[in-house]
Design an enzyme around this catalytic site. Structure first.
Site, PDB file in Angstrom:
ATOM      1  N   SER A 244       0.824  -1.210   0.000  1.00  0.00           N
ATOM      2  CA  SER A 244       0.000   0.000   0.000  1.00  0.00           C
ATOM      3  C   SER A 244       0.862   1.267   0.000  1.00  0.00           C
ATOM      4  O   SER A 244       1.874   1.340   0.691  1.00  0.00           O
ATOM      5  CB  SER A 244      -0.895  -0.011   1.236  1.00  0.00           C
ATOM      6  OG  SER A 244      -1.629   1.187   1.322  1.00  0.00           O
TER       7      SER A 244
ATOM      8  N   CYS B  29       0.235   3.938  10.312  1.00  0.00           N
ATOM      9  CA  CYS B  29       0.771   5.042   9.518  1.00  0.00           C
ATOM     10  C   CYS B  29       1.543   5.976  10.450  1.00  0.00           C
ATOM     11  O   CYS B  29       0.978   6.519  11.385  1.00  0.00           O
ATOM     12  CB  CYS B  29      -0.342   5.818   8.820  1.00  0.00           C
ATOM     13  SG  CYS B  29       0.306   7.245   7.924  1.00  0.00           S
TER      14      CYS B  29
ATOM     15  N   THR C 140       6.425   1.294   7.905  1.00  0.00           N
ATOM     16  CA  THR C 140       7.734   1.967   7.868  1.00  0.00           C
ATOM     17  C   THR C 140       8.237   2.309   9.271  1.00  0.00           C
ATOM     18  O   THR C 140       7.464   2.408  10.218  1.00  0.00           O
ATOM     19  CB  THR C 140       7.640   3.274   7.071  1.00  0.00           C
ATOM     20  OG1 THR C 140       6.563   4.046   7.604  1.00  0.00           O
ATOM     21  CG2 THR C 140       7.388   3.002   5.602  1.00  0.00           C
TER      22      THR C 140
ATOM     23  N   GLY D 159      12.671   0.838   2.354  1.00  0.00           N
ATOM     24  CA  GLY D 159      13.742   0.532   1.405  1.00  0.00           C
ATOM     25  C   GLY D 159      14.631  -0.586   1.915  1.00  0.00           C
ATOM     26  O   GLY D 159      14.451  -1.089   3.030  1.00  0.00           O
TER      27      GLY D 159
ATOM     28  N   GLY E  87       8.781  -5.009   4.101  1.00  0.00           N
ATOM     29  CA  GLY E  87       9.861  -4.145   4.581  1.00  0.00           C
ATOM     30  C   GLY E  87      11.161  -4.408   3.850  1.00  0.00           C
ATOM     31  O   GLY E  87      11.835  -5.390   4.116  1.00  0.00           O
TER      32      GLY E  87
END
Lengths: 245, 288
Positions: free
Chosen positions: B22, B130, B194, B218, B244
Site C-alpha cells: 500500500s 501510519c 515503515t 527501502g 519491509g
C-alpha cells in the site's frame, strides 16, 4: 511512462555548475514526450527528476545543475556510461493555448523546459517574447538557442553582468511585452511573482521533491484551487489561475 | 514451462506470493505493463473522508532507502469503492487489498463496512501503523488497548472478507501487538509498516521533511522487518504477510523462511515501477 536505458553521448559543463547531458536511447526511434524524465543513479535510492530540454527520435537532451550528492555523482559520469530513465512523465506546456503572441519567462534552469515549447510555438508561426533571468552572466544557458527561434529574446541578470540588471519581474515591468498567453518556469518565488504580475492567462511549471515521478506514490502533491494534485502527473505544468502558491 | 508460484492465503489463490504494498503502487492503474503478473495489489491507504495529506517536501532520499511523510492523502472511501476499485478490476484479476486508515475506531468501522460490501475487494488491510499522522495511525497501533478497540470494531463490520492488520514496527514488542490483533479476530497480520525516521538539510540545519519525521523504507530496513516477521510469526497462529525492504526474489524467499505466507514489495516500486515483476521473475528462476 516507459522505462528506457540510455547511453551518455555528452555530459559537459555549459555554465556555472550547469551540465548538458545528451543521451541516446537503446531503441533508436524512441521519443518519450512528456515534460520530464526520472533518472536512476547507482548508489542513490530515489530517482532524480530532470526536465527535458530537447528531444529527437532516439535522443534526449537534459540540463542539470549540480546541487546535491545525486547531481554531483551525475557530473562524474562519462560518455559511454549507461543510465536508466523513466520517461514521458508529466504534462508539458500547452502551446495551443496561445492564439497569436506568447510570452515565455524563465529563471535559471527553468529555461530548459521552455525551449521545446519555444520551438513548438515558432513552428506554429506564433510571435514571441522570451525573457530569461539568471543570477549572473556565468549562469546563462540556452541564450543562442532561444535567439535562433525568437529574435526578441531578453536576458536579465540579478547582478547586471549581462543583459538588463535586476529580476525578471523588473524587466517585464519595463518591457510590458504584448502577449495573449504566457508560460513560466523557474524558482517558485519567481514564478509566483511572475504570475501575480501577468495575471491568469498563463501556465507555470512547478517543482517539488518527487518519489516515483509517475503518479503512484503521492509524494509531490501541490495545492490547486481544485484541491491537492500530483505535481508529477497532474502537472508539473498548471494553469496560473489554478495554482495556490 | 511457466513455474507455478501460486499460494493459498485465507482461502484465496494468489498467482505468486508477491503483493504490491500500500502507498507504493497507487490504485494499481496507469502502469506501462500488465499488472496481472502480480499476486496481489494493496491499494493506497484510504480514510472515511478525502484527505490532503501533509505539506511538502514529504519525501527524502536516504542511503538504501527513502523517507515519506505523505500523511494518508487519499480521495476517501466512497471514491475508492465507486471509482478506484472498479477501474482496477477492469484490468486486474488478481487479489485486491483495500488498506483502511483512520483516526478512531468508528472511522475504521465505517470504512471497513464499505470495503466489505465492495465486490472488487478481496482482503481488508487495517492500517493501524501510519507513522505520518499525528492522531490515529501508529498512535493507535502502538497502544495495546487502542489496537484491541480498533480491531474489535473492524472485526464486527468485516463479515465477508479476510481482515488483516498492518502493524507498526515502532513498538517495544511487536509480537504482543500481533497477539492482541489475533485475539480480537484478525485473520492475518502485515509485518510491518515503515520505521519512523528523519533527515536534516546540512545547508539549513532544518528537517528535510516539512512534517519533521517520516516513515523510512527501502532495502536498509530488510533485516529489521525480517526480525519482526520472525517474532510475530512465531508468536501468532495466523498468517503473516512480510513487508519491509524486499527488493529481490532472494529477499522474498528469506522472508518466507522467517515465517511469512506472502510478501509485500513497497519502496522498491518507487525506484522501479516494475520491481514486483522483476522480483516475481527472479522467484520463478529460484523456486525449487
Amino acid at each position: 511512462m516507459k522505462t528506457m536505458d540510455y547511453t551518455i553521448l555528452e555530459n559537459r559543463c555549459i555554465a556555472r555548475q550547469v551540465f548538458r547531458l545528451v543521451l541516446a536511447a537503446d531503441t533508436a526511434d524512441f521519443e518519450p514526450g512528456g515534460e520530464f524524465v526520472n533518472l536512476a543513479l547507482d548508489g542513490f535510492f530515489l530517482r532524480r527528476p530532470l526536465s527535458v530540454c530537447d528531444s529527437a527520435p532516439g535522443r534526449l537532451t537534459l540540463l542539470y545543475k549540480v546541487a546535491g550528492e545525486g547531481t554531483e555523482a551525475l557530473r562524474g559520469m562519462t560518455p559511454g556510461m549507461r543510465l536508466n530513465l523513466l520517461t514521458g512523465l508529466g504534462k508539458a506546456f500547452d502551446a495551443s493555448r496561445c492564439e497569436r503572441r506568447a510570452l515565455l519567462v524563465g529563471g535559471g534552469l527553468g529555461a530548459a523546459p521552455l525551449y521545446p515549447l519555444c520551438r513548438e510555438l515558432a513552428a506554429a508561426g506564433k510571435e514571441m517574447t522570451v525573457v530569461l533571468g539568471f543570477g549572473s552572466a556565468e549562469d546563462i544557458v540556452l541564450e543562442n538557442e532561444f535567439r535562433a527561434l525568437c529574435p526578441d529574446t531578453r536576458i536579465v541578470t540579478m547582478d547586471g553582468s549581462a543583459g538588463t540588471a535586476g529580476l525578471v519581474t523588473d524587466a517585464l515591468k519595463e518591457l510590458s511585452p504584448a502577449f495573449d498567453f504566457y508560460y513560466t518556469c523557474g524558482p517558485a518565488v519567481m514564478m509566483r511573482a511572475v504570475c501575480a504580475q501577468l495575471g491568469t492567462n498563463g501556465q507555470a511549471s512547478l517543482e517539488e521533491r518527487m518519489g516515483c515521478g509517475a503518479g503512484y506514490c503521492w509524494c509531490c502533491t501541490c495545492k490547486t484551487t481544485g484541491g491537492p494534485r500530483r505535481t508529477c502527473t497532474d502537472g508539473p505544468v498548471f494553469d496560473a489561475d489554478k495554482i495556490v502558491w | 514451462m511457466v513455474k507455478d508460484l501460486s499460494i493459498q492465503l485465507f482461502g484465496l489463490t494468489l498467482r505468486n506470493p508477491v503483493i504490491a504494498a500500500s502507498g507504493t503502487f497507487g490504485f494499481g492503474t496507469g502502469f506501462d505493463f500488465d499488472v496481472n503478473a502480480i499476486g496481489g495489489i494493496a491499494l493506497k491507504g484510504t480514510t472515511a473522508e478525502a484527505r490532503p495529506g501533509n505539506p511538502c517536501p514529504r519525501v527524502a532520499d536516504c542511503t538504501a532507502g527513502m523517507l515519506n511523510s505523505v500523511g494518508l492523502e487519499n480521495p476517501g472511501i466512497e471514491v475508492l469503492v465507486r471509482e478506484k476499485v472498479p477501474a482496477l478490476r477492469e484490468i486486474y484479476s488478481g487479489v485486491v487489498i483495500a488498506n483502511i486508515g483512520g483516526f478512531s475506531a468508528e472511522e475504521y468501522a465505517f470504512c471497513c463496512t464499505r470495503a466489505d460490501e465492495s465486490e472488487g475487494i478481496d482482503i481488508i488491510e487495517l492500517n493501524i501503523s501510519c507513522p505520518n499522522v499525528h492522531a490515529g495511525g501508529a498512535v493507535l497501533g502502538s497502544d495495546a488497548v487502542a489496537t484491541a478497540g480498533v480491531v474489535r470494531a473492524a472485526r464486527k463490520t468485516v463479515r465477508r472478507k479476510p481482515l488483516v492488520v498492518k502493524l507498526s514496527p515502532n513498538v517495544t514488542d511487536i509480537a504482543a501487538i500481533g497477539r492482541i490483533c489475533e485475539k480480537e479476530g484478525a485473520d492475518g497480520l502485515t509485518v510491518a509498516n515503515t520505521f519512523l525516521g528523519m533527515r536534516i538539510d546540512l545547508k539549513t540545519g532544518k528537517p528535510v521533511l516539512a512534517n519533521t519525521f517520516g516513515g523510512f523504507s527501502g532495502p536498509a530496513i530488510f533485516p529489521l522487518a525480517l526480525r519482526a516477521v520472525w517474532q510475530v510469526s512465531h508468536a501468532c497462529g495466523i498468517p503473516v504477510i512480510g513487508c519491509g525492504g524486499v527488493s529481490s526474489g532472494k529477499d522474498v524467499m528469506e522472508m518466507m523462511m522467517a515465517g511469512a505466507s506472502a510478501v509485500q514489495v513497497g519502496a522498491a516500486s518507487i525506484r522501479n515501477p516494475r520491481a514486483c515483476i522483476t522480483i516475481i521473475n527472479e522467484l520463478a528462476c529460484m523456486k525449487k
